[in-house]
Scaffold this motif. Structure first.
Motif, PDB file in Angstrom:
ATOM      1  N   ALA A  57       0.686  -4.645  -7.248  1.00 23.00           N
ATOM      2  CA  ALA A  57       1.463  -4.275  -6.057  1.00 23.00           C
ATOM      3  C   ALA A  57       0.637  -4.486  -4.783  1.00 23.00           C
ATOM      4  CB  ALA A  57       1.925  -2.821  -6.161  1.00 23.00           C
ATOM      5  N   ALA A  58      -0.648  -4.167  -4.841  1.00 21.49           N
ATOM      6  CA  ALA A  58      -1.512  -4.360  -3.671  1.00 21.49           C
ATOM      7  C   ALA A  58      -1.703  -5.844  -3.371  1.00 21.49           C
ATOM      8  CB  ALA A  58      -2.854  -3.680  -3.894  1.00 21.49           C
ATOM      9  N   ILE A  59      -1.779  -6.666  -4.415  1.00 20.50           N
ATOM     10  CA  ILE A  59      -1.876  -8.118  -4.205  1.00 20.50           C
ATOM     11  C   ILE A  59      -0.632  -8.620  -3.495  1.00 20.50           C
ATOM     12  CG2 ILE A  59      -1.860 -10.345  -5.406  1.00 20.50           C
ATOM     13  CD1 ILE A  59      -3.808  -9.055  -7.455  1.00 20.50           C
ATOM     14  N   ASN A  60       0.538  -8.142  -3.922  1.00 22.17           N
ATOM     15  CA  ASN A  60       1.793  -8.525  -3.267  1.00 22.17           C
ATOM     16  C   ASN A  60       1.824  -8.062  -1.816  1.00 22.17           C
ATOM     17  OD1 ASN A  60       2.691  -9.773  -5.591  1.00 22.17           O
ATOM     18  ND2 ASN A  60       3.832  -7.980  -6.296  1.00 22.17           N
ATOM     19  N   ALA A  61       1.374  -6.836  -1.570  1.00 18.89           N
ATOM     20  CA  ALA A  61       1.337  -6.320  -0.201  1.00 18.89           C
ATOM     21  C   ALA A  61       0.390  -7.139   0.662  1.00 18.89           C
ATOM     22  CB  ALA A  61       0.919  -4.852  -0.197  1.00 18.89           C
ATOM     23  N   SER A  62      -0.729  -7.511   0.072  1.00 21.48           N
ATOM     24  CA  SER A  62      -1.707  -8.325   0.789  1.00 21.48           C
ATOM     25  C   SER A  62      -1.150  -9.706   1.118  1.00 21.48           C
ATOM     26  CB  SER A  62      -2.988  -8.447  -0.049  1.00 21.48           C
ATOM     27  OG  SER A  62      -3.965  -9.148   0.640  1.00 21.48           O
ATOM     28  N   THR A 103     -15.937  -4.603   0.109  1.00 21.82           N
ATOM     29  CA  THR A 103     -16.874  -4.485  -1.012  1.00 21.82           C
ATOM     30  C   THR A 103     -17.011  -3.035  -1.452  1.00 21.82           C
ATOM     31  OG1 THR A 103     -18.077  -6.424  -0.246  1.00 21.82           O
ATOM     32  CG2 THR A 103     -19.238  -4.975  -1.770  1.00 21.82           C
ATOM     33  N   ALA A 104     -17.125  -2.127  -0.503  1.00 25.06           N
ATOM     34  CA  ALA A 104     -17.257  -0.706  -0.835  1.00 25.06           C
ATOM     35  C   ALA A 104     -15.987  -0.181  -1.496  1.00 25.06           C
ATOM     36  CB  ALA A 104     -17.581   0.105   0.417  1.00 25.06           C
ATOM     37  N   LEU A 105     -14.820  -0.576  -0.996  1.00 22.52           N
ATOM     38  CA  LEU A 105     -13.565  -0.106  -1.587  1.00 22.52           C
ATOM     39  C   LEU A 105     -13.387  -0.649  -3.005  1.00 22.52           C
ATOM     40  CD1 LEU A 105     -11.183  -0.321   1.499  1.00 22.52           C
ATOM     41  CD2 LEU A 105     -12.246   1.719   0.500  1.00 22.52           C
ATOM     42  N   GLU A 106     -13.786  -1.876  -3.226  1.00 22.64           N
ATOM     43  CA  GLU A 106     -13.735  -2.443  -4.581  1.00 22.64           C
ATOM     44  C   GLU A 106     -14.623  -1.616  -5.517  1.00 22.64           C
ATOM     45  OE1 GLU A 106     -14.563  -6.701  -6.863  1.00 22.64           O
ATOM     46  OE2 GLU A 106     -15.020  -6.523  -4.737  1.00 22.64           O
ATOM     47  N   ALA A 107     -15.804  -1.260  -5.052  1.00 21.50           N
ATOM     48  CA  ALA A 107     -16.721  -0.445  -5.856  1.00 21.50           C
ATOM     49  C   ALA A 107     -16.144   0.945  -6.124  1.00 21.50           C
ATOM     50  CB  ALA A 107     -18.079  -0.341  -5.162  1.00 21.50           C
ATOM     51  N   ALA A 115      -5.681   5.083  -4.201  1.00 20.67           N
ATOM     52  CA  ALA A 115      -5.782   5.013  -2.743  1.00 20.67           C
ATOM     53  C   ALA A 115      -6.632   3.817  -2.322  1.00 20.67           C
ATOM     54  CB  ALA A 115      -6.368   6.310  -2.186  1.00 20.67           C
ATOM     55  N   ALA A 116      -7.736   3.574  -3.026  1.00 18.33           N
ATOM     56  CA  ALA A 116      -8.605   2.450  -2.677  1.00 18.33           C
ATOM     57  C   ALA A 116      -7.894   1.117  -2.912  1.00 18.33           C
ATOM     58  CB  ALA A 116      -9.908   2.524  -3.470  1.00 18.33           C
ATOM     59  N   VAL A 117      -7.148   1.019  -4.007  1.00 18.65           N
ATOM     60  CA  VAL A 117      -6.390  -0.204  -4.282  1.00 18.65           C
ATOM     61  C   VAL A 117      -5.342  -0.426  -3.193  1.00 18.65           C
ATOM     62  CG1 VAL A 117      -4.671  -1.219  -5.845  1.00 18.65           C
ATOM     63  CG2 VAL A 117      -6.790  -0.266  -6.771  1.00 18.65           C
ATOM     64  N   GLN A 118      -4.588   0.614  -2.865  1.00 18.63           N
ATOM     65  CA  GLN A 118      -3.556   0.476  -1.840  1.00 18.63           C
ATOM     66  C   GLN A 118      -4.167   0.147  -0.483  1.00 18.63           C
ATOM     67  OE1 GLN A 118      -1.369   4.147  -2.301  1.00 18.63           O
ATOM     68  NE2 GLN A 118       0.046   3.209  -3.744  1.00 18.63           N
ATOM     69  N   ALA A 119      -5.314   0.741  -0.185  1.00 21.71           N
ATOM     70  CA  ALA A 119      -5.987   0.449   1.076  1.00 21.71           C
ATOM     71  C   ALA A 119      -6.426  -1.010   1.123  1.00 21.71           C
ATOM     72  CB  ALA A 119      -7.187   1.381   1.256  1.00 21.71           C
ATOM     73  N   LEU A 120      -6.932  -1.524   0.015  1.00 18.32           N
ATOM     74  CA  LEU A 120      -7.311  -2.940  -0.033  1.00 18.32           C
ATOM     75  C   LEU A 120      -6.106  -3.836   0.259  1.00 18.32           C
ATOM     76  CD1 LEU A 120      -9.710  -2.985  -3.093  1.00 18.32           C
ATOM     77  CD2 LEU A 120     -10.291  -3.710  -0.763  1.00 18.32           C
ATOM     78  N   GLY A 121      -4.938  -3.435  -0.202  1.00 18.98           N
ATOM     79  CA  GLY A 121      -3.733  -4.225   0.020  1.00 18.98           C
ATOM     80  C   GLY A 121      -3.291  -4.298   1.469  1.00 18.98           C
ATOM     81  N   THR A 122      -3.880  -3.473   2.331  1.00 15.43           N
ATOM     82  CA  THR A 122      -3.496  -3.466   3.750  1.00 15.43           C
ATOM     83  C   THR A 122      -4.510  -4.148   4.650  1.00 15.43           C
ATOM     84  OG1 THR A 122      -4.564  -1.345   4.253  1.00 15.43           O
ATOM     85  CG2 THR A 122      -2.287  -1.272   3.431  1.00 15.43           C
ATOM     86  N   LEU A 132      -9.137  -7.832  -4.906  1.00 15.89           N
ATOM     87  CA  LEU A 132      -8.063  -7.374  -5.792  1.00 15.89           C
ATOM     88  C   LEU A 132      -7.952  -8.279  -7.022  1.00 15.89           C
ATOM     89  CD1 LEU A 132      -5.497  -6.445  -3.023  1.00 15.89           C
ATOM     90  CD2 LEU A 132      -6.509  -4.842  -4.664  1.00 15.89           C
ATOM     91  N   GLN A 133      -8.121  -9.575  -6.846  1.00 18.17           N
ATOM     92  CA  GLN A 133      -8.092 -10.496  -7.991  1.00 18.17           C
ATOM     93  C   GLN A 133      -9.257 -10.197  -8.937  1.00 18.17           C
ATOM     94  OE1 GLN A 133      -5.839 -12.561  -9.052  1.00 18.17           O
ATOM     95  NE2 GLN A 133      -4.498 -12.498  -7.286  1.00 18.17           N
ATOM     96  N   ARG A 134     -10.436  -9.918  -8.390  1.00 18.26           N
ATOM     97  CA  ARG A 134     -11.587  -9.566  -9.237  1.00 18.26           C
ATOM     98  C   ARG A 134     -11.306  -8.286 -10.002  1.00 18.26           C
ATOM     99  NH1 ARG A 134     -14.364 -11.294  -4.655  1.00 18.26           N
ATOM    100  NH2 ARG A 134     -14.702  -9.150  -3.926  1.00 18.26           N
ATOM    101  N   LEU A 135     -10.709  -7.319  -9.312  1.00 17.78           N
ATOM    102  CA  LEU A 135     -10.376  -6.052  -9.984  1.00 17.78           C
ATOM    103  C   LEU A 135      -9.395  -6.285 -11.125  1.00 17.78           C
ATOM    104  CD1 LEU A 135     -10.078  -3.659  -6.921  1.00 17.78           C
ATOM    105  CD2 LEU A 135     -11.779  -3.528  -8.758  1.00 17.78           C
ATOM    106  N   LEU A 136      -8.456  -7.170 -10.918  1.00 22.35           N
ATOM    107  CA  LEU A 136      -7.462  -7.465 -11.946  1.00 22.35           C
ATOM    108  C   LEU A 136      -8.127  -8.010 -13.213  1.00 22.35           C
ATOM    109  CD1 LEU A 136      -4.422  -7.127 -12.136  1.00 22.35           C
ATOM    110  CD2 LEU A 136      -4.171  -9.458 -11.323  1.00 22.35           C
ATOM    111  N   THR A 137      -9.236  -8.715 -13.057  1.00 23.32           N
ATOM    112  CA  THR A 137      -9.935  -9.238 -14.236  1.00 23.32           C
ATOM    113  C   THR A 137     -10.821  -8.192 -14.902  1.00 23.32           C
ATOM    114  OG1 THR A 137     -11.845 -10.064 -12.998  1.00 23.32           O
ATOM    115  CG2 THR A 137      -9.970 -11.575 -13.274  1.00 23.32           C
ATOM    116  N   ARG A 138     -11.184  -7.140 -14.174  1.00 26.78           N
ATOM    117  CA  ARG A 138     -12.110  -6.129 -14.716  1.00 26.78           C
ATOM    118  C   ARG A 138     -11.429  -4.853 -15.183  1.00 26.78           C
ATOM    119  NH1 ARG A 138     -17.338  -5.465 -11.229  1.00 26.78           N
ATOM    120  NH2 ARG A 138     -17.950  -4.397 -13.130  1.00 26.78           N
TER     121      ARG A 138
END
Length: 161
Positions: free
Chosen positions: A151-156, A91-95, A116-123, A133-139
């Protein structure tokens, strides 16, 4: 205090959005020291709570969230959260992404921190990070940021059992 100084110095050495395996190992080792994880939590909260300031950047006065000299440290804080807190940090990384991406209009964006936050979410394993990540993609509407999120969604997805 020497341990915290070592943590801060290490976090500030992250000069890219994606840390090396050696950087990650050192981060995890330092996180075991007294006060280190609490520092990481407070630093991440600071990224979410700090207000913008005005400073000279790119030749003119601009509202900024971070002094550009602190971008590497902010990226290190983001990665420390992902590595040490895992799903609890989602939640914090998304914010952080929402506060620092090109889609922010209240102040100058911090795209290196957002990336960095997006890539970190992907791990981060588990269902929370892909959902974020899906929510971020809509916003997020900026093409470069959307590419990073994809790319982070794919990594995830590659982490999923």
């Amino acid at each position: 205090m020497p341990d915290l100084v070592q943590v801060i110095i290490h976090l500030a050495t992250l000069a890219s959005g994606l840390p090396t395996a050696a950087w990650r190992r050192t981060c995890m080792d330092l996180a075991l020291r007294e006060g280190s994880r609490e520092f990481g939590r407070r630093a991440l909260a600071g990224l979410l709570e700090c207000g913008p300031t005005t400073m000279r950047r790119h030749g003119k006065q601009q509202r900024v969230l971070l002094d550009e000299r602190n971008n590497d440290l902010a990226r290190g804080v983001v990665w420390m959260a992902a590595l040490t807190e895992g799903p609890a940090a989602v939640t914090a990384l998304e914010a952080v992404v929402l506060r620092t991406s090109y889609d922010t209009f209240a102040y100058f964006p911090e795209p290196k921190v957002a990336t960095a936050a997006v890539q970190a979410l992907g791990t981060i394993p588990g269902p929370q990070a892909p959902a974020a990540l899906q929510r971020l993609l809509t916003r997020i509407h900026h093409a470069g940021d959307r590419k990073q999120i994809g790319a982070a969604i794919n990594a995830s997805a590659a982490l999923a059992p």
